[in-house]
Design a protein around this motif. Structure first.
Motif, PDB file in Angstrom:
ATOM      1  N   MET A   7       0.848  -1.184   0.000  1.00  0.00           N
ATOM      2  CA  MET A   7       0.000   0.000   0.000  1.00  0.00           C
ATOM      3  C   MET A   7       0.886   1.237   0.000  1.00  0.00           C
ATOM      4  O   MET A   7       2.070   1.188   0.306  1.00  0.00           O
ATOM      5  CB  MET A   7      -0.912   0.024   1.228  1.00  0.00           C
ATOM      6  CG  MET A   7      -0.178   0.186   2.552  1.00  0.00           C
ATOM      7  SD  MET A   7      -1.278   0.528   3.917  1.00  0.00           S
ATOM      8  CE  MET A   7      -1.691   2.233   3.587  1.00  0.00           C
ATOM      9  N   GLN A  76     -11.643   5.486   8.039  1.00  0.00           N
ATOM     10  CA  GLN A  76     -11.240   4.667   6.892  1.00  0.00           C
ATOM     11  C   GLN A  76     -10.605   3.369   7.398  1.00  0.00           C
ATOM     12  O   GLN A  76      -9.391   3.160   7.326  1.00  0.00           O
ATOM     13  CB  GLN A  76     -10.276   5.452   6.010  1.00  0.00           C
ATOM     14  CG  GLN A  76     -10.922   6.604   5.281  1.00  0.00           C
ATOM     15  CD  GLN A  76     -11.982   6.112   4.299  1.00  0.00           C
ATOM     16  OE1 GLN A  76     -11.695   5.313   3.410  1.00  0.00           O
ATOM     17  NE2 GLN A  76     -13.209   6.597   4.464  1.00  0.00           N
ATOM     18  N   ARG A  79      -8.328   1.200   5.050  1.00  0.00           N
ATOM     19  CA  ARG A  79      -6.952   1.672   4.892  1.00  0.00           C
ATOM     20  C   ARG A  79      -6.124   1.402   6.143  1.00  0.00           C
ATOM     21  O   ARG A  79      -4.933   1.117   6.065  1.00  0.00           O
ATOM     22  CB  ARG A  79      -6.940   3.164   4.560  1.00  0.00           C
ATOM     23  CG  ARG A  79      -7.554   3.518   3.208  1.00  0.00           C
ATOM     24  CD  ARG A  79      -6.780   2.905   2.041  1.00  0.00           C
ATOM     25  NE  ARG A  79      -5.370   3.293   2.052  1.00  0.00           N
ATOM     26  CZ  ARG A  79      -4.884   4.426   1.571  1.00  0.00           C
ATOM     27  NH1 ARG A  79      -5.711   5.330   1.057  1.00  0.00           N
ATOM     28  NH2 ARG A  79      -3.590   4.680   1.609  1.00  0.00           N
ATOM     29  N   GLU A  82      -5.024  -2.107   5.895  1.00  0.00           N
ATOM     30  CA  GLU A  82      -3.859  -2.217   5.019  1.00  0.00           C
ATOM     31  C   GLU A  82      -2.585  -1.837   5.776  1.00  0.00           C
ATOM     32  O   GLU A  82      -1.533  -2.491   5.619  1.00  0.00           O
ATOM     33  CB  GLU A  82      -4.037  -1.313   3.803  1.00  0.00           C
ATOM     34  CG  GLU A  82      -5.162  -1.741   2.880  1.00  0.00           C
ATOM     35  CD  GLU A  82      -5.272  -0.841   1.661  1.00  0.00           C
ATOM     36  OE1 GLU A  82      -4.290  -0.132   1.347  1.00  0.00           O
ATOM     37  OE2 GLU A  82      -6.331  -0.843   1.017  1.00  0.00           O
ATOM     38  N   GLN A 317     -19.184  -3.433  -3.384  1.00  0.00           N
ATOM     39  CA  GLN A 317     -18.293  -3.682  -2.267  1.00  0.00           C
ATOM     40  C   GLN A 317     -18.686  -2.730  -1.139  1.00  0.00           C
ATOM     41  O   GLN A 317     -19.616  -1.929  -1.294  1.00  0.00           O
ATOM     42  CB  GLN A 317     -16.833  -3.461  -2.661  1.00  0.00           C
ATOM     43  CG  GLN A 317     -16.517  -2.035  -3.089  1.00  0.00           C
ATOM     44  CD  GLN A 317     -15.037  -1.847  -3.408  1.00  0.00           C
ATOM     45  OE1 GLN A 317     -14.322  -2.799  -3.694  1.00  0.00           O
ATOM     46  NE2 GLN A 317     -14.580  -0.614  -3.351  1.00  0.00           N
ATOM     47  N   GLY A 321     -13.232   2.048   2.759  1.00  0.00           N
ATOM     48  CA  GLY A 321     -12.013   1.348   2.393  1.00  0.00           C
ATOM     49  C   GLY A 321     -12.051  -0.149   2.617  1.00  0.00           C
ATOM     50  O   GLY A 321     -11.081  -0.854   2.319  1.00  0.00           O
ATOM     51  N   ASP A 324     -11.941  -2.162  -0.699  1.00  0.00           N
ATOM     52  CA  ASP A 324     -10.619  -2.069  -1.316  1.00  0.00           C
ATOM     53  C   ASP A 324      -9.620  -2.987  -0.622  1.00  0.00           C
ATOM     54  O   ASP A 324      -8.757  -3.589  -1.263  1.00  0.00           O
ATOM     55  CB  ASP A 324     -10.115  -0.625  -1.266  1.00  0.00           C
ATOM     56  CG  ASP A 324     -10.931   0.301  -2.161  1.00  0.00           C
ATOM     57  OD1 ASP A 324     -11.508  -0.188  -3.148  1.00  0.00           O
ATOM     58  OD2 ASP A 324     -10.986   1.502  -1.857  1.00  0.00           O
ATOM     59  N   GLU A 327     -10.391  -6.541  -1.755  1.00  0.00           N
ATOM     60  CA  GLU A 327      -9.946  -6.693  -3.142  1.00  0.00           C
ATOM     61  C   GLU A 327      -8.435  -6.867  -3.222  1.00  0.00           C
ATOM     62  O   GLU A 327      -7.935  -7.695  -3.987  1.00  0.00           O
ATOM     63  CB  GLU A 327     -10.380  -5.461  -3.940  1.00  0.00           C
ATOM     64  CG  GLU A 327      -9.708  -5.298  -5.305  1.00  0.00           C
ATOM     65  CD  GLU A 327     -10.201  -6.276  -6.348  1.00  0.00           C
ATOM     66  OE1 GLU A 327      -9.468  -6.517  -7.317  1.00  0.00           O
ATOM     67  OE2 GLU A 327     -11.335  -6.798  -6.189  1.00  0.00           O
ATOM     68  N   ARG A 328      -7.697  -6.122  -2.447  1.00  0.00           N
ATOM     69  CA  ARG A 328      -6.240  -6.122  -2.554  1.00  0.00           C
ATOM     70  C   ARG A 328      -5.602  -7.326  -1.886  1.00  0.00           C
ATOM     71  O   ARG A 328      -4.645  -7.903  -2.406  1.00  0.00           O
ATOM     72  CB  ARG A 328      -5.680  -4.837  -1.942  1.00  0.00           C
ATOM     73  CG  ARG A 328      -4.156  -4.712  -2.016  1.00  0.00           C
ATOM     74  CD  ARG A 328      -3.712  -3.334  -1.583  1.00  0.00           C
ATOM     75  NE  ARG A 328      -4.204  -2.309  -2.495  1.00  0.00           N
ATOM     76  CZ  ARG A 328      -3.998  -0.998  -2.337  1.00  0.00           C
ATOM     77  NH1 ARG A 328      -3.324  -0.567  -1.283  1.00  0.00           N
ATOM     78  NH2 ARG A 328      -4.474  -0.127  -3.204  1.00  0.00           N
ATOM     79  N   GLU A 335     -17.050  -9.562  -6.325  1.00  0.00           N
ATOM     80  CA  GLU A 335     -18.069  -8.519  -6.449  1.00  0.00           C
ATOM     81  C   GLU A 335     -19.341  -8.971  -5.754  1.00  0.00           C
ATOM     82  O   GLU A 335     -19.749 -10.125  -5.880  1.00  0.00           O
ATOM     83  CB  GLU A 335     -18.366  -8.212  -7.919  1.00  0.00           C
ATOM     84  CG  GLU A 335     -17.190  -7.638  -8.696  1.00  0.00           C
ATOM     85  CD  GLU A 335     -17.519  -7.406 -10.163  1.00  0.00           C
ATOM     86  OE1 GLU A 335     -18.676  -7.069 -10.462  1.00  0.00           O
ATOM     87  OE2 GLU A 335     -16.618  -7.580 -11.011  1.00  0.00           O
TER      88      GLU A 335
END
Length: 445
Positions: A7, A76, A79, A82, A317, A321, A324, A327-328, A335
């Motif tokens: 990230m 968030q 994030r 992450e 989604q 965050g 995301d 997904e990552r 989906e």
């Protein structure tokens, strides 16, 4: 082993040169106020010895980079997750307490991501459809499935049940162990499909083979499964040989688009199961997916589609965050669609929905069982994968449990048929399938 993507470190107010050891007082004040309102006593520790929040805290968040502070102030949480995976955030506390903190930090409803009206919504949907199409071609689907499922068979075995059922369990009254709940789910699926000895069952996305083996051993069917995971395929092939089921059970390393529709090794099948699979198909491919399953299904046959659905009508989604992060680090290409969109795609494909059951709280309980099992074996998990993978899955399991508890996601079993058009040929006139249009057969002992 999956390779997790790095990230980038955010800045305060877009200032990439913000000092790593300091943070503006306004962000500290905002975070301090938020910590006081959390349902779990929480403390935040910053570089330079700054600490805010509860002195005797159940959850301690230790930011190693003060530039992450705005993420906490703005809720968030994806994030921040992450940052934890990448070693920029340290966390002390149980996953259950952390989930309560994360849920309270999320601003608003994370399922409401597409509230634009008129041309803005039209453009958003067009862009989303184009993105979905590009992400769900055969090569990319294979890569995305391998990213998740080929982490390590032994890693998943640490926290799944002995049959390695990697989907929502079913917890009827009196069932208190994960193993028993997963067996109850397998039996529920077989009863809903009304499996009979000698019938041909196709399991699309067969995982580690639990349904294939259960259906063959307990209901006498001839079961064929497909998967895109090389590790799962090898594992199931070994189980089939060990149990002497090669004459009744098989599995292929195969994309659903390539399953033969005719011939001795192809369709049509009496019954089809799609368990935890269509989440990987993509919104733009749902109609082709269900059309393919219809062609593989005998007229009058039954299809069970069991999978995760969105809590909102339009989001693919979750916000803040969260989507995301998933997904990552967890499910690239995954989906979510609302159950109404799934039913619409099934109907357009020529399948009649017969029965819908929402098992959302069952999945929350399943995920907590997985989370607790992983937490109990963290050292073994680190030995099998890496610290980053373990960090990602700790947050994924607990965060998903929290999301299902709050209705941000759901889990639906949709039973459908391919009507055969023969109005008077079934015990229930007009049924056009083997389905009796009542549920008595599910509850008979």
């Amino acid at each position: 082993m999956s390779t997790l993507k790095p990230m980038t470190t955010p800045s305060i107010d877009g200032n990439a040169t913000a000092p790593r050891s300091g943070a503006p007082a306004r962000w500290i004040a905002t975070v301090s106020a938020r910590l006081q309102s959390l349902p779990v006593r929480t403390r935040l520790e910053l570089p330079g010895g700054i600490a805010v929040g509860a002195e005797h805290a159940s959850v301690v968040l230790r930011l190693l980079d003060a530039r992450l502070l705005p993420l906490l102030a703005l809720g968030q949480v994806g994030r921040l997750a992450e940052a934890y995976v990448e070693g920029q955030l340290q966390i002390d506390g149980t996953m259950r307490d952390l989930a309560e903190v994360a849920a309270a930090l999320v601003p608003g409803d994370p399922t409401r991501l597409d509230d634009a009206a008129g041309p803005a919504r039209w453009w958003s949907r067009l862009r989303r459809s184009s993105r979905s199409l590009s992400r769900h071609q055969p090569r990319r689907d294979r890569e995305q499935i391998e990213f998740h499922y080929d982490v390590s068979n032994d890693f998943y075995a640490l926290w799944l049940d002995p049959r390695r059922v990697y989907s929502c369990a079913y917890w009827p009254d009196g069932v208190n162990t994960l193993a028993a709940a997963q067996e109850a789910k397998l039996e529920l699926l077989c009863r809903k499909l009304m499996l009979r000895p000698g019938e041909r069952l196709l399991d699309v996305g067969a995982g580690w083979g639990a349904l294939l083996l259960w259906a063959a051993e307990h209901h006498g069917v001839r079961a064929h499964g497909i998967t895109l995971s090389t590790q799962q395929h090898a594992y199931v092939m070994r189980l089939i040989a060990e149990r002497g089921l090669a004459d009744r059970v098989s599995i292929a390393l195969c994309d659903y688009r390539d399953v033969p529709e005719h011939g001795t090794d192809g369709g049509p099948y009496d019954k089809i199961a799609s368990i935890g699979m269509f989440e990987h198909v993509g919104r733009a491919q749902l109609l082709p997916y269900f059309r393919k399953l219809r062609r593989l299904l005998k007229p009058g046959g039954l299809l069970m589609n069991h999978g995760i659905t969105a809590g909102g009508l339009h989001n693919e989604q979750l916000g803040a965050g969260i989507g995301d992060f998933v997904e990552r680090y967890i499910f690239p290409g995954g989906e979510l669609v609302h159950v109404s969109h799934v039913m619409a795609a099934m109907a357009e494909a020529g399948l009649e929905t017969l029965d819908v059951e929402n098992l959302r709280p069952h999945y929350a309980r399943t995920l907590w069982a997985w989370s607790d099992a992983l937490e109990a074996r963290l050292d073994a998990a680190r030995a099998l994968t890496s610290e980053r993978v373990v960090h990602a899955y700790r947050l994924y399991l607990a965060g998903s449990a929290m999301g299902f508890e709050r209705g941000w996601m759901s889990l639906n079993q949709l039973l459908a048929s391919r009507p055969d058009g023969k109005v008077g040929a079934t015990p229930v006139r007009g049924a056009q399938s083997v389905y009796p249009f009542q549920r008595d057969h599910l509850y008979r002992s």
